[in-house]
Design an enzyme around this catalytic site. Structure first.
Site, short mmCIF file in Angstrom:
data_model
loop_
_atom_site.label_atom_id
_atom_site.label_comp_id
_atom_site.label_asym_id
_atom_site.label_seq_id
_atom_site.Cartn_x
_atom_site.Cartn_y
_atom_site.Cartn_z
CD GLU A 57 95.65 48.56 87.51
OE1 GLU A 57 95.44 48.20 86.33
OE2 GLU A 57 95.04 49.48 88.07
CE1 TYR A 100 87.96 48.29 91.08
CE2 TYR A 100 85.76 47.32 90.88
CZ TYR A 100 86.70 48.02 91.61
OH TYR A 100 86.38 48.47 92.87
CB THR A 153 99.56 55.18 84.01
OG1 THR A 153 98.26 55.71 84.24
CG2 THR A 153 99.52 53.66 84.17
CE LYS A 196 91.56 54.93 89.50
NZ LYS A 196 92.28 53.80 90.09
CD GLU A 215 93.98 51.51 91.52
OE1 GLU A 215 93.95 51.29 90.29
OE2 GLU A 215 92.96 51.74 92.20
CB THR A 227 94.05 47.19 92.18
OG1 THR A 227 94.01 48.53 91.68
CG2 THR A 227 95.00 47.11 93.35
CG HIS A 258 91.30 46.42 94.06
ND1 HIS A 258 91.92 47.29 94.93
CD2 HIS A 258 90.67 47.19 93.13
CE1 HIS A 258 91.70 48.54 94.52
NE2 HIS A 258 90.94 48.52 93.44
NE ARG A 277 93.03 54.67 95.93
CZ ARG A 277 92.89 53.83 94.92
NH1 ARG A 277 91.92 54.01 94.02
NH2 ARG A 277 93.72 52.82 94.78
CG ASP A 301 95.36 53.23 87.71
OD1 ASP A 301 95.53 54.38 87.30
OD2 ASP A 301 94.23 52.75 87.95
NE ARG A 303 78.67 48.58 96.58
CZ ARG A 303 79.67 49.16 95.90
NH1 ARG A 303 79.71 50.47 95.76
NH2 ARG A 303 80.63 48.42 95.38
CD GLN A 341 89.18 56.25 92.57
OE1 GLN A 341 90.25 56.27 93.18
NE2 GLN A 341 88.71 55.16 92.02
CD GLU A 390 92.68 46.68 97.93
OE1 GLU A 390 93.40 47.16 97.03
OE2 GLU A 390 92.35 45.48 97.95
CE1 TYR A 408 82.14 55.64 92.28
CE2 TYR A 408 82.46 57.44 93.84
CZ TYR A 408 81.92 56.20 93.53
OH TYR A 408 81.17 55.53 94.45
CG ASP A 414 93.03 50.45 85.01
OD1 ASP A 414 93.68 49.38 84.93
OD2 ASP A 414 92.88 51.07 86.07
MN MN Z 1 93.40 50.77 88.22
#
Ligand code: MN
Length: 434
Positions: free
Chosen positions: A207, A135, A263, A259, A205, A366, A140, A243, A239, A149, A246, A378, A250, A133
């Protein structure tokens, strides 16, 4: 490269194919289906019907490279056909196009090899050896980064290196398979210690999936100029992401159990040949962004390597279902939001010598666009702004009984538009957490 198989004027004797949203004569995606009381076998979607490819082969209606490709599709998985690459696949596609055309001389025989799709089960089209997978959806990555951040949402590496991780192939399922809410370790900021239990922040997600064709030998990179030859097709990919799990697990090694519980993919392989009219230039990078390094840079790929593809996400909740209301459209996005082309993802994956094999699956990451966010994380800003539904329900994240459906539509003036078929999954309750 366009040919007669892309002409919008061409029609099929399969009436439902003409004007079909996903599978007009101009699409002809490959997959594995099982008719009622029948063994899984290779098929081609056309309108509301599925053409039995094994039967077409057995009837002696194919020769040369078309016969070679169909023979490689026997046995209930398409890996060997994917390994052949574009040449035989294109010849088979063109022959099937003629056999299914309005003017087909073989109409009576072909009609007996058609199955109503509603009476068939769709399987995974290939044995997926490895699933990776990426990114590559920059919007996203920016949106998610901003939640953590706000001042520097994108990490310094993002615009130089296609970010990805190795996913889990064993839990990739075909559209319609139930999605069981995972149990896992959660530790929200509001709790002092972690606990084990059902994910409270289950998300999807949106994708694109990329099917690998021939692939490369271990230690032999795939040059960017050849990378497109190793793409056997595309699908939709959800996906599913927990959260809360995660967020706790992570660091420092990246996604793991958040994850790998499931899927979902759309089961039809949309070929690069069917997508030929729907290629577009890769979106120009904003002023000041670095030029991709040489091993990722190819003029032809930049000119035609991206996809002209609209993507939608729908949510059907128990409340909407009970009231007979339509699914709620969560987003309308576009594949042009990918910062890297599919060929760049393939070339990057193999650049260190890692071998890609026929039937391997890549996820793009995503795909979010302005106003078309590809995840609830999001849309609800991390769960802070719930979605309001016409049923009176609200959603921060997915509840048990919720069903998520992804769709894709490729369109361009002068061509029959094609779709990818459904990628849907409904959430079922977590098993007992003890
Ligand atoms: Mn993904």
């Amino acid at each position: 490269m366009h040919d007669h198989t892309h002409l919008a004027s061409r029609r099929s004797f399969v009436a439902s194919a003409n004007g079909h949203a996903d599978f007009p004569l101009q699409n002809l995606p490959f997959g594995i289906f099982a008719p009622r009381d029948g063994a899984p076998r290779a098929g081609v979607a056309v309108g509301d019907m599925i053409l039995d490819l094994d039967a077409v082969l057995a009837a002696g209606l194919l020769d040369g490279a078309a016969e070679e490709a169909a023979a490689a599709a026997e046995g209930g998985v398409l890996n060997e056909m994917l390994a052949l690459g574009a040449g035989p696949r294109r010849v088979l596609r063109n022959r099937l196009f003629d056999l299914l055309s309005e003017s087909s001389a073989e109409r009576p025989r072909i009609e007996r090899m058609l199955h109503a799709a509603k009476n068939c089960t769709l399987r995974l089209p290939a044995r997926i050896g490895d699933y990776t997978d990426f990114y590559a959806g920059i919007q996203h990555a920016t949106n998610v980064g901003a939640l953590f951040r706000p001042d520097a949402p994108l990490l310094p590496n993002y615009k130089h290196v296609p970010i990805g991780y190795h996913g889990r192939a064993s839990s990739v399922v075909s559209s319609g398979h139930p999605v069981r809410r995972p149990n896992g370790q959660r530790k929200p900021a509001s709790e002092d210690t972690p606990s084990f239990g059902p994910s409270r922040n289950l998300d999807y997600e949106l994708e694109l999936g990329i099917w690998i064709g021939p692939g490369n030998a271990l230690g032999e990179p795939i040059p960017i100029g050849k990378a497109a030859d190793h793409i056997a097709g595309f699908c939709l990919l959800n996906d599913w992401s927990a959260r809360d799990i995660q967020g706790w697990e992570y660091q420092p090694l990246g996604p793991f159990l958040a994850k790998n519980f499931c899927t979902t993919i759309s089961p039809w392989i949309i070929t690069p040949e069917a997508m030929a009219p729907f290629r577009r230039a890769q979106a120009k990078r904003p002023e000041g962004d670095p030029r991709p390094m040489d091993y990722l840079w190819n003029e032809a790929d930049q000119a035609h390597g991206a996809l002209e593809l609209e993507l939608e996400v729908f949510l059907l909740t128990p409340g909407l279902r009970e009231k007979g209301m339509a699914p709620h459209r969560l987003s309308l996005g576009h594949a042009s939001a990918l910062y890297w082309t599919p060929a760049q993802l393939v070339a990057h994956h193999a650049s260190g010598g890692c071998n890609l094999r026929p039937g391997d699956l890549l996820g793009t990451g995503t795909i979010s666009t302005e106003g078309g966010f590809g995840s609830l994380l999001e849309i609800t800003r991390g769960g802070k702004q719930p979605v309001q539904l016409a049923s009176g329900e609200t959603r921060r994240f997915l509840e048990d009984g919720d069903e998520v459906m992804l769709t894709a539509r490729a369109r361009r003036d002068g061509f029959a538009s094609i779709g990818f078929g459904e990628c849907r999954g409904a959430v079922s309750p977590a098993p007992s957490a003890r």
